[in-house]
Motif scaffolding. Structure first.
Motif, mmCIF file in Angstrom:
data_model
loop_
_atom_site.group_PDB
_atom_site.id
_atom_site.type_symbol
_atom_site.label_atom_id
_atom_site.label_comp_id
_atom_site.label_asym_id
_atom_site.label_seq_id
_atom_site.Cartn_x
_atom_site.Cartn_y
_atom_site.Cartn_z
ATOM 1 N N MET A 106 0.799 -1.217 0.000
ATOM 2 C CA MET A 106 0.000 0.000 0.000
ATOM 3 C C MET A 106 0.841 1.281 0.000
ATOM 4 S SD MET A 106 -3.066 -0.501 -0.468
ATOM 5 C CE MET A 106 -4.224 -1.833 -0.503
ATOM 6 N N ARG A 107 2.151 1.163 0.109
ATOM 7 C CA ARG A 107 2.989 2.368 0.040
ATOM 8 C C ARG A 107 3.007 2.906 -1.394
ATOM 9 N NH1 ARG A 107 4.266 4.490 4.978
ATOM 10 N NH2 ARG A 107 4.674 2.772 6.390
ATOM 11 N N ILE A 108 2.884 4.204 -1.520
ATOM 12 C CA ILE A 108 2.934 4.801 -2.847
ATOM 13 C C ILE A 108 4.350 4.644 -3.399
ATOM 14 C CG2 ILE A 108 2.769 6.981 -4.113
ATOM 15 C CD1 ILE A 108 0.581 7.818 -2.113
ATOM 16 N N ASN A 138 5.552 5.532 -6.917
ATOM 17 C CA ASN A 138 5.978 6.691 -7.703
ATOM 18 C C ASN A 138 4.894 7.746 -7.657
ATOM 19 O OD1 ASN A 138 8.450 5.662 -8.883
ATOM 20 N ND2 ASN A 138 7.064 4.169 -9.832
ATOM 21 N N HIS A 139 5.301 8.975 -7.470
ATOM 22 C CA HIS A 139 4.321 10.049 -7.429
ATOM 23 C C HIS A 139 4.865 11.227 -8.219
ATOM 24 C CE1 HIS A 139 1.429 12.935 -5.959
ATOM 25 N NE2 HIS A 139 0.749 11.958 -5.408
ATOM 26 N N PRO A 140 4.033 11.815 -9.105
ATOM 27 C CA PRO A 140 4.543 12.897 -9.953
ATOM 28 C C PRO A 140 4.896 14.173 -9.179
ATOM 29 C CG PRO A 140 2.180 12.601 -10.260
ATOM 30 C CD PRO A 140 2.651 11.467 -9.425
ATOM 31 N N ILE A 141 4.335 14.360 -7.990
ATOM 32 C CA ILE A 141 4.555 15.613 -7.272
ATOM 33 C C ILE A 141 5.249 15.408 -5.928
ATOM 34 C CG2 ILE A 141 3.388 17.639 -6.277
ATOM 35 C CD1 ILE A 141 1.069 16.862 -8.316
ATOM 36 N N LEU A 142 4.872 14.350 -5.231
ATOM 37 C CA LEU A 142 5.395 14.162 -3.879
ATOM 38 C C LEU A 142 6.527 13.148 -3.849
ATOM 39 C CD1 LEU A 142 1.937 13.949 -2.083
ATOM 40 C CD2 LEU A 142 3.490 15.909 -2.087
ATOM 41 N N PHE A 196 8.292 10.375 -1.321
ATOM 42 C CA PHE A 196 8.146 9.666 -0.041
ATOM 43 C C PHE A 196 9.296 8.705 0.239
ATOM 44 C CE2 PHE A 196 3.693 10.297 -1.407
ATOM 45 C CZ PHE A 196 3.267 11.038 -0.338
ATOM 46 N N GLY A 234 7.310 9.806 9.716
ATOM 47 C CA GLY A 234 6.218 10.606 9.144
ATOM 48 C C GLY A 234 4.881 9.879 9.169
ATOM 49 N N ASP A 235 4.880 8.594 9.546
ATOM 50 C CA ASP A 235 3.625 7.858 9.658
ATOM 51 C C ASP A 235 2.862 8.291 10.904
ATOM 52 O OD1 ASP A 235 3.036 6.045 7.643
ATOM 53 O OD2 ASP A 235 4.466 4.543 8.373
#
Ligand SMILES: Cc1cc2nc3c(=O)[nH]c(=O)nc-3n(C[C@H](O)[C@H](O)[C@H](O)COP(=O)(O)OP(=O)(O)OC[C@H]3O[C@@H](n4cnc5c(N)ncnc54)[C@H](O)[C@@H]3O)c2cc1C
Ligand code: FES
Lengths: 104, 365
Positions: A3-5, A7-11, A13, A33-34
């Motif tokens: 459930m961890r993201i 790849n993200h275009p903006i953020l 992690f 950060g969790d």
């Protein structure tokens, strides 16, 4: 941790450090950060408590500390709203049934 | 023991942060209390570029606006104390508040209070709506944009207002699949730009459709959706079951009036403003002397108006405590002008109507 993201275009992690904690005595790993609720969710734990009346399963809902459906016992303290409490190393997290006595 | 404070601001979203800035600039001592681990309110979860005018930092991403507002508090002359992971749980006569912080209850008494607690999400009644795997849109945003965790892999969004559309898009960006967006009304609620972005990604937006029940043992596994007729009645025989592991509810917000109600402030139900709202005068003062409100807590609007209202209320509260800033009249007029402009046109119709009704209630009181 499915459930961890990834790849993200903006953020961003990915660089967060792992944080070890215990759920019902079992060792698990969250990230810096969790919140407690997000760490549990990432570990596939969706049922955080059971309702007082019919023992129905409860997950988190609002994630901003409003609804109380995410309350658990954390390091021996009952009724901690896990959605607004930061995960810290070696925390012990347990399920409680409904609302325990010492309301906080 | 009760600690005395000059100004207490409850809530560190755009309204509370902007109020803090103008109060600090008027050389006031400010205690800012925020329930979450970080300041910024709704803004810290917003990865999209904001709409609105450039006076209110439009075209910036929400979380960057938050950083800007927080940094803006640094060099002001007044003294600022910030409590995070601190929840105001009670508000009483004489502007006394109880705060739950560091596993203890603390009491404060203030010369003035600004309530900037924002809004809470409305819930939807359907069978099994308490199953794990059903979340508010705000909850989903917190989980994915702050914690980097997806709520599920195949998601149903209920509600096609701007929040539903934006969060659905953000879910796709984060790597989840939004199978459909359901809308009970005959038309999509949010802006067409947001809807077409989703459609381009292959998300189907189903109008005149609602959720009938969630299905699952310990967690959502599927949901049953159904078509509605013009009178919003269920059309029998149109039930359809869709597999899903997360249902996201985005059916609107209501102002968080609870602290004000507890303290005995007068409230009124005004649907255009999102529900029960405090009755305020033209200075955003509630029926309790020295207790002000701004942002979504006074009526559901936008971050842009929350920032202006916050700035405005901070100035007014400072004046009440004897700190009149040099450019006070000019600043106040500027705020009023900006609010007027933000609420102009067809998009501002609802809010204008809500404010008109609220004033009417006040005049009759
Ligand atoms: C998905 C989405 C997209 C949006 N897009 C836009 C956009 O593009 N442009 C735009 O202008 N607006 C947008 N908005 C709206 C905007 O985010 C809100 O209107 C704005 O954040 C309201 O500001 P606020 O300060 O009143 O409340 P909030 O931002 O909600 O802040 C309130 C704060 O108070 C704290 N709090 C509440 N109760 C207590 C308590 N008892 N004790 C201590 N602290 C407390 C909360 O934790 C929170 O941090 C969007 C909203 C959403 C959900
Ligand atoms: S999920 Fe609502 S209080 Fe935690």
């Amino acid at each position: 941790m499915g459930m961890r993201i990834q790849n993200h275009p903006i953020l961003e992690f990915t660089e967060k450090k792992p944080v070890r904690f215990f759920y019902e005595g079992k060792q698990m790993v969250g990230r810096e950060g969790d919140t407690i609720a997000s760490a549990l969710h990432a570990n596939g734990i969706n049922v955080l408590s059971r309702s007082v009346k019919d023992n129905r399963p409860r997950g988190f809902y609002c994630a901003i500390g409003n609804c109380g459906s995410c309350q658990m016992r954390v390091d021996g303290v009952n009724n901690v709203r896990t959605c607004i409490t930061e995960l810290t190393p070696n925390m012990h997290i347990e399920r409680q049934r409904g609302l325990a006595d010492d309301q906080t | 023991m009760i600690k005395h404070e000059e100004l207490i601001i409850i809530g560190g979203g755009p309204a509370g942060l902007s109020a803090a800035k103008s109060a600090l600039e008027a050389d006031l001592n400010v205690l800012l209390i925020e329930r979450y681990v970080r300041l910024g309110g709704q803004l810290i979860k917003q990865t999209h570029k904001f709409f609105g005018s450039k006076n209110q930092k439009a075209k910036m991403r929400g979380f960057n606006i938050a950083t800007l507002l927080i940094d803006g508090l640094k060099d002001a002359p007044g003294h600022l104390t910030v409590l995070t992971e601190a929840t105001v749980v009670g508000m009483y006569d004489e502007r006394i508040v109880t705060v739950w912080h560091d596993a203890t209850y603390k009491k404060y008494q203030a010369d003035a209070i600004i309530v900037a607690t924002g809004a809470s999400e409305k819930f939807l009644a359907f069978e099994n709506n308490d199953l794990p795997g059903i979340y508010g849109a705000g909850g989903v945003q917190t989980l994915m944009n702050l914690n980097g965790v997806l709520p599920g892999t195949d998601i149903i969004m209920v509600g096609s207002g701007n929040i539903g559309l934006i969060v659905a898009y953000q879910l796709m960006q984060a790597g989840a699949r939004v199978t459909s967006v359901l809308e009970a009304a005959p038309r999509i609620g949010g802006y067409a730009v947001h809807a077409s972005k989703l459609r381009r990604l292959g998300v189907s937006i189903k109008t005149r459709t609602t959720i009938k029940r969630a299905i699952g043992e310990n967690k959502v596994e599927a949901c049953e959706i159904v078509s509605l007729d013009d009178q919003w009645n269920i059309i029998e025989g149109t039930e359809e079951t869709i597999n899903t592991d997360a249902i996201c509810i985005a059916v609107g917000l209501s102002p968080m009036h609870q602290l004000l109600s507890m303290a005995g402030a007068k409230t009124s139900y005004i649907s255009e403003l999102g529900g029960l709202v405090p009755c305020v005068d033209e200075n955003n003062q509630t029926s309790i002397d020295g207790v002000f409100v701004s942002g979504d807590a006074s009526g559901i609007e936008e971050a842009s108006s929350a920032m202006v209202e916050g700035r405005f209320t901070g100035l007014i509260a400072a004046k009440k405590l004897g700190h009149v800033t040099k450019g006070f009249d000019k600043d106040i007029n500027e705020c009023r002008d900006q609010l007027f402009n933000l609420r102009r046109g067809p998009c501002g119709l609802k809010i204008r109507e809500g404010i008109r009704k609220l004033r009417e209630v006040n005049d009759h009181a």
